[in-house]
Design an enzyme around this catalytic site. Structure first.
Site, PDB file in Angstrom:
ATOM      1  N   ASP A   1      32.343   4.692  26.608  1.00  0.00           N
ATOM      2  CA  ASP A   1      33.293   4.266  27.629  1.00  0.00           C
ATOM      3  C   ASP A   1      32.519   4.111  28.935  1.00  0.00           C
ATOM      4  OD1 ASP A   1      33.009   6.962  28.310  1.00  0.00           O
ATOM      5  OD2 ASP A   1      35.083   7.504  27.850  1.00  0.00           O
TER       6      ASP A   1
ATOM      7  N   GLU B   1      31.034   7.389  21.252  1.00  0.00           N
ATOM      8  CA  GLU B   1      32.104   7.650  22.233  1.00  0.00           C
ATOM      9  C   GLU B   1      31.938   6.779  23.477  1.00  0.00           C
ATOM     10  OE1 GLU B   1      32.587  11.855  23.039  1.00  0.00           O
ATOM     11  OE2 GLU B   1      32.182  12.407  20.959  1.00  0.00           O
TER      12      GLU B   1
ATOM     13  N   HIS C   1      28.862   8.014  26.884  1.00  0.00           N
ATOM     14  CA  HIS C   1      29.793   8.012  28.013  1.00  0.00           C
ATOM     15  C   HIS C   1      29.014   7.493  29.207  1.00  0.00           C
ATOM     16  CE1 HIS C   1      33.037   9.908  25.881  1.00  0.00           C
ATOM     17  NE2 HIS C   1      32.222  10.841  25.444  1.00  0.00           N
TER      18      HIS C   1
ATOM     19  N   GLU D   1      26.889  18.240  20.459  1.00  0.00           N
ATOM     20  CA  GLU D   1      26.506  18.731  21.797  1.00  0.00           C
ATOM     21  C   GLU D   1      25.796  20.088  21.756  1.00  0.00           C
ATOM     22  OE1 GLU D   1      30.150  18.532  24.095  1.00  0.00           O
ATOM     23  OE2 GLU D   1      29.991  16.365  24.309  1.00  0.00           O
TER      24      GLU D   1
ATOM     25  N   ASN E   1      25.528  14.822  16.799  1.00  0.00           N
ATOM     26  CA  ASN E   1      26.084  13.969  17.849  1.00  0.00           C
ATOM     27  C   ASN E   1      25.754  14.589  19.208  1.00  0.00           C
ATOM     28  OD1 ASN E   1      27.832  11.692  18.482  1.00  0.00           O
ATOM     29  ND2 ASN E   1      29.415  13.157  19.056  1.00  0.00           N
TER      30      ASN E   1
HETATM   31  C1  XIL Z   1      37.548  15.017  24.682  1.00  0.00           C
HETATM   32  C2  XIL Z   1      38.899  14.374  24.422  1.00  0.00           C
HETATM   33  O1  XIL Z   1      38.798  13.007  24.678  1.00  0.00           O
HETATM   34  C3  XIL Z   1      39.954  15.006  25.299  1.00  0.00           C
HETATM   35  O2  XIL Z   1      41.236  14.520  24.941  1.00  0.00           O
HETATM   36  C4  XIL Z   1      39.911  16.528  25.169  1.00  0.00           C
HETATM   37  O3  XIL Z   1      40.796  17.100  26.074  1.00  0.00           O
HETATM   38  C5  XIL Z   1      38.524  17.054  25.404  1.00  0.00           C
HETATM   39  O4  XIL Z   1      37.608  16.407  24.545  1.00  0.00           O
HETATM   40  N1  XIL Z   1      32.487  14.766  24.005  1.00  0.00           N
HETATM   41  C6  XIL Z   1      33.085  14.923  22.781  1.00  0.00           C
HETATM   42  C7  XIL Z   1      34.539  14.674  22.622  1.00  0.00           C
HETATM   43  O5  XIL Z   1      32.391  15.172  21.784  1.00  0.00           O
HETATM   44  O6  XIL Z   1      35.110  15.469  21.626  1.00  0.00           O
HETATM   45  C8  XIL Z   1      35.262  14.895  23.929  1.00  0.00           C
HETATM   46  O7  XIL Z   1      36.621  14.502  23.733  1.00  0.00           O
HETATM   47  C9  XIL Z   1      34.615  14.110  25.038  1.00  0.00           C
HETATM   48  C10 XIL Z   1      33.184  14.518  25.233  1.00  0.00           C
END
Ligand code: XIL
Length: 348
Positions: A268, A266, A238, A161, A202
């Site tokens: 979802d 990631e 996401h 990020e 990422n």
């Molecule tokens: C999130 C986790 O899922 C949570 O449990 C935590 O509180 C915060 O981080 N992008 C990312 C992940 O790269 O590491 C994040 O994970 C979600 C967004």
């Protein structure tokens, strides 16, 4: 008499603790219908993964069984983040991450290491360092962590990020104190720390073609052009019921053309609550689209979901009003999304 009573009390306490652990460990997972996702994914030449919560995996048998049965890759959800691994400078705490990594090895799973250099979930002490100290601390952190997991964690999100939605670089201690070169520096340190690990950048919100993914493209193109070691791009993915960006495949293809591997890291699909049957179907379609698009691009080699049960997902925890973002419901029962992913992996 008092001794007897004390002994009785002791026995009772132990009994209560044993029962508590048993209740928590709970029942076996109900088997999910159809072939496991990992078997289907293997036939299509990709890894299928999930984010894992270490304490949940330790304490909840059904959760643990499903991870082993269904997935070929795991990402510790928080356990490999800087705040978790190095809460004080130079003092490393690997116990929680080791739990997840060791179980993954037992289950024959890849581990995606997430994440070495990221603006978020940093320990407090980082903010107090001078530029020189931060440069040294970053190098030491990467070397220690990758050294600890050499041969056990095959892929690392080296930088996470780094970019803002409009394409600028995101404020972080690393950018502020080391300058934009921190990205390339991190990759070089990482390659030296574990030459066999695959190194990824990422990003969130860079799934389709937009200002952020354009900047990501420029960054990795320049890294490649200047000989900085980088193996792949992670797209977090996401999503919500608005669906997958129509330019998702096109976006992946330009990274593929640079010779990079692509991981969806990631995935979802958040739903605005309350959940309805119609929304669950729409969610299943979005999940199907993600799988189809990954399978359409040969460089897309790994698809990880950010959790696999609605009972353990960051969406309701961080986005009020949203939830039900994963493949299984809170009782670990399959939702339409699970069946859609299974079908999409089977097709073709
Ligand atoms: C999130 C986790 O899922 C949570 O449990 C935590 O509180 C915060 O981080 N992008 C990312 C992940 O790269 O590491 C994040 O994970 C979600 C967004």
């Amino acid at each position: 008499m008092t001794i007897r009573r004390a002994a009785l009390g002791g026995v009772l306490i132990v009994a209560v603790l044993v029962v508590a652990v048993l209740v928590r460990q709970g029942r076996d997972a109900d088997p999910l219908p159809g072939p496991p996702l990992r078997e289907l994914a293997a036939k299509r030449g990709i890894e299928i993964g999930t984010a894992v919560r270490g304490t949940e995996q330790r304490d909840n048998r059904a959760y643990r069984q499903l991870i082993a049965a269904q997935f070929s890759s795991v990402t510790p959800e928080n356990e490999l983040k800087w705040y978790a691994l190095e809460p004080e400078r130079g003092r490393f705490e690997y116990a929680y991450a080791d739990m997840v990594v060791d179980r993954a090895r037992e289950a024959g799973q890849q581990v995606r290491g997430h994440a070495l250099v990221w603006f978020n979930q940093l320990p407090r002490w980082i903010r107090e360092l001078s530029s020189d100290e931060l440069r040294t601390a970053t190098e030491q952190h990467i070397r220690a962590v990758m050294g600890h997991y050499t041969g056990r964690v095959g892929v690392w999100d080296v930088v996470n990020e780094a970019i803002l939605d409009r394409g600028g670089l995101r404020r972080a201690p690393f950018l502020d104190k080391l300058g934009p070169g921190y990205i390339g520096e991190a990759f070089k340190i990482a390659r030296a720390a574990d030459p066999k690990a695959k190194l990824f950048i990422n990003e969130i919100g860079a799934d389709g073609i937009n200002a952020k993914s354009d900047r990501l493209y420029e960054i990795v193109r320049d890294l490649k052009a200047t000989g900085v070691p980088i193996d792949g791009v992670g797209l977090q993915m996401h999503s919500n019921l608005r669906g997958v960006a129509p330019t998702f495949v096109e976006n992946m293809r330009r990274f593929e053309a640079l010779g990079l591997e692509i991981h969806i890291t990631e995935a979802d699909v958040g739903i605005r609550l309350p959940v309805t049957e119609r929304k669950l179907q729409a969610q299943a379609d979005v999940y199907k689209g993600i799988v189809d698009d990954c399978l359409a691009v040969s460089a897309c080699k790994s698809l990880t979901f950010w959790g696999f049960t609605d009972g353990r997902s960051w969406i309701p925890e961080t986005q009020p009003g949203m939830g039900a973002a994963t493949l299984l419901d809170e009782q670990l029962r399959p939702k339409p999304a699970f069946v859609a992913v299974q079908r999409a992996l089977s097709a073709g």
